[in-house]
Design a protein around this motif. Structure first.
Motif, short mmCIF file in Angstrom:
data_model
loop_
_atom_site.label_atom_id
_atom_site.label_comp_id
_atom_site.label_asym_id
_atom_site.label_seq_id
_atom_site.Cartn_x
_atom_site.Cartn_y
_atom_site.Cartn_z
N UNK A 1 0.83 -1.21 0.00
CA UNK A 1 0.00 0.00 0.00
C UNK A 1 0.87 1.26 0.00
N UNK A 2 1.97 1.23 0.76
CA UNK A 2 2.88 2.38 0.78
C UNK A 2 3.52 2.59 -0.58
N UNK B 1 1.99 5.39 8.07
CA UNK B 1 0.69 5.96 7.70
C UNK B 1 -0.24 4.94 7.09
N UNK B 2 0.30 4.01 6.28
CA UNK B 2 -0.56 2.98 5.70
C UNK B 2 -1.07 2.01 6.76
N UNK B 3 -0.22 1.72 7.74
CA UNK B 3 -0.65 0.84 8.84
C UNK B 3 -1.75 1.52 9.65
N UNK B 4 -1.57 2.83 9.91
CA UNK B 4 -2.60 3.57 10.64
C UNK B 4 -3.87 3.70 9.81
N UNK B 5 -3.72 3.88 8.50
CA UNK B 5 -4.90 4.02 7.62
C UNK B 5 -5.74 2.75 7.62
N UNK B 6 -5.09 1.59 7.69
CA UNK B 6 -5.86 0.34 7.70
C UNK B 6 -6.71 0.23 8.96
N UNK B 7 -6.21 0.77 10.08
CA UNK B 7 -7.00 0.76 11.32
C UNK B 7 -8.15 1.75 11.22
N UNK C 1 2.44 -1.77 -6.76
CA UNK C 1 1.93 -1.78 -5.40
C UNK C 1 0.44 -2.08 -5.34
N UNK C 2 -0.33 -1.53 -6.28
CA UNK C 2 -1.78 -1.77 -6.30
C UNK C 2 -2.09 -3.23 -6.57
N UNK C 3 -1.40 -3.81 -7.57
CA UNK C 3 -1.63 -5.22 -7.88
C UNK C 3 -1.11 -6.11 -6.76
N UNK C 4 0.05 -5.76 -6.21
CA UNK C 4 0.61 -6.56 -5.12
C UNK C 4 -0.29 -6.58 -3.90
N UNK C 5 -0.94 -5.45 -3.61
CA UNK C 5 -1.84 -5.38 -2.46
C UNK C 5 -2.97 -6.39 -2.61
#
Length: 314
Positions: A69-70, A89-95, A213-217
Motif C-alpha cells: 500500500x505504501x 501511515x498505511x498501517x494507521x490508515x488500515x486501522x 503496489x496496487x496489484x501486489x496489495x
C-alpha cells in the motif's frame, strides 16, 4: 447563516444516511450470525487446530500488504515521500478504515499525511484518488483474468438487451442533468487531473510503484485467504479461492459498512459454500482471514495512528 453552515447541512444529512444504512447492514449481519452460530462456533474451533505453518505463511503475507500500500501511494505522488512515515501511515490508515464507511478512514489518513508532507490540497486529493482508482483497476483485472481461467465459478445473471438500454439511457440522462450545469468546472478538474496523471506516468519508477503496489496489495490479500484456506483444509483450488475473494470484496465494497464489516464476511462465506466448500471450513477461512488482516492489527494500528497525530505527521 454562513456559507460553511449551509454546506455543512448536506454533509451532515449524507452522514446520517450512511450511518443508518451501515447500522441496518450490521443488524442484518447480527441476525445471520445468530442464525448460523453453531456453524461459526465449529469454524472457530477448527481454526484453533489449523495447520500452524500455513497460518504463519498467511501472517507473513499480511505483513507485506502495508509495504505494498505504501508503494502504491508513493507511486501516485511525483515527489519523494518519507518512507518510514509513509509505511506507518498505511498501517494507521488500515486501522482507521475499520471505523469509517466506504474507505473514508484510509482516504482521510492518506490525505492528511500528504498535506503534512507539503503537497497542495488539490494534488493530495488527486493522489489519493489516483491510488484508489489504480487499486480498483488492478482488482478488476484480476477478476477478468481469473474469471477467464474459471468461467464456471461466478454465475452472472442474464440481463436482457431491453434492460441494458433502459439502464444506459437512465444513467446518461442522470449524468447530463447532474454534470451539465457544472461542466466548465468538471472540465477544468479533468484537465488538471489528466495533467497530474501524465506527470506521474512520465516517471517510469513512479508508474511501476503505483501499478505494482496496487496489484501486489490485491495479490497479497488473496494469498492470505489462500494460506488460511490451506490451513483449515478448505477443499478448493487456490486460484478459485482468489477469484471468490476478489469478487466478494468488490461486491462488499458497494455497501457502506466500515471495512466491509459483516457484508464482506457474509458474501465471502456464501461464495465459498456456493462452490462446494463445507460451511464449517468456509467459516474458519473467513474468520482466520479477518483475524489476521483486521482484528490483530487493529489496536497496534490505532496506537500508530495516535503517535503520528501527536508528532504532527497527520
Amino acid at each position: 447563516m454562513t456559507p460553511e453552515q449551509v454546506l455543512a447541512k448536506p454533509r451532515r444529512r449524507r452522514a446520517y444516511w450512511h450511518t443508518a444504512l451501515a447500522l441496518a447492514v450490521l443488524a442484518a449481519v447480527l441476525l445471520l450470525v445468530r442464525h448460523h452460530w453453531p456453524v461459526l462456533e465449529t469454524g472457530a474451533v477448527r481454526l484453533a487446530v489449523a495447520d500452524q505453518g500455513w497460518l504463519l505463511a498467511a501472517a507473513a503475507a499480511t505483513l507485506l500488504t502495508w509495504p505494498s500500500a505504501a508503494l502504491a501511494q508513493q507511486g501516485a505522488v511525483p515527489r519523494r515521500l518519507p518512507p518510514g512515515r509513509l509505511l506507518a501511515g498505511q498501517f494507521a490508515a488500515s486501522a482507521a478504515n475499520q471505523v469509517l464507511p466506504a474507505g473514508l478512514g484510509a482516504g482521510t489518513v492518506n490525505l492528511r499525511f500528504l498535506i503534512r508532507c507539503g503537497l497542495p490540497l488539490g494534488d493530495a486529493v488527486t493522489a489519493v484518488a489516483v491510488k484508489g482508482t489504480a487499486g480498483g483497476i488492478a482488482r478488476g483485472a484480476m477478476v477478468a483474468v481469473l474469471f477467464a481461467a474459471f468461467p464456471g465459478v461466478l454465475h452472472l445473471p442474464h440481463i436482457g438487451g431491453g434492460l441494458l438500454v433502459v439502464v444506459f439511457t437512465t444513467v446518461t440522462v442522470a449524468v447530463l442533468l447532474l454534470v451539465g450545469p457544472l461542466w466548465p468546472r468538471c472540465r477544468r478538474l479533468l484537465v488538471t487531473t489528466g495533467r497530474y496523471i501524465r506527470a506521474v506516468h512520465a516517471r517510469p519508477a513512479r508508474a511501476a510503484a503505483l501499478w505494482g503496489g496496487s496489484l501486489g496489495f490485491v495479490v497479497l490479500h488473496c494469498a492470505v485467504l489462500i494460506a488460511v484456506s490451506r490451513a483449515v483444509a478448505l477443499p478448493l483450488p487456490p486460484a478459485r479461492v482468489a477469484l471468490l475473494y476478489v469478487a466478494a470484496s468488490s461486491a462488499a465494497s458497494l455497501l457502506p459498512t466500515p471495512g466491509g464489516l459483516g457484508s464482506f464476511d457474509a458474501v465471502l462465506a456464501f461464495a465459498l459454500t456456493a462452490v462446494g466448500a463445507p460451511a464449517t471450513a468456509a467459516a474458519s477461512a473467513v474468520l482466520g482471514y479477518r483475524l489476521l488482516t483486521v482484528w490483530l492489527p487493529l489496536v497496534p494500528g490505532f496506537v500508530v495512528l495516535g503517535t503520528l497525530v501527536r508528532r504532527g505527521a497527520l
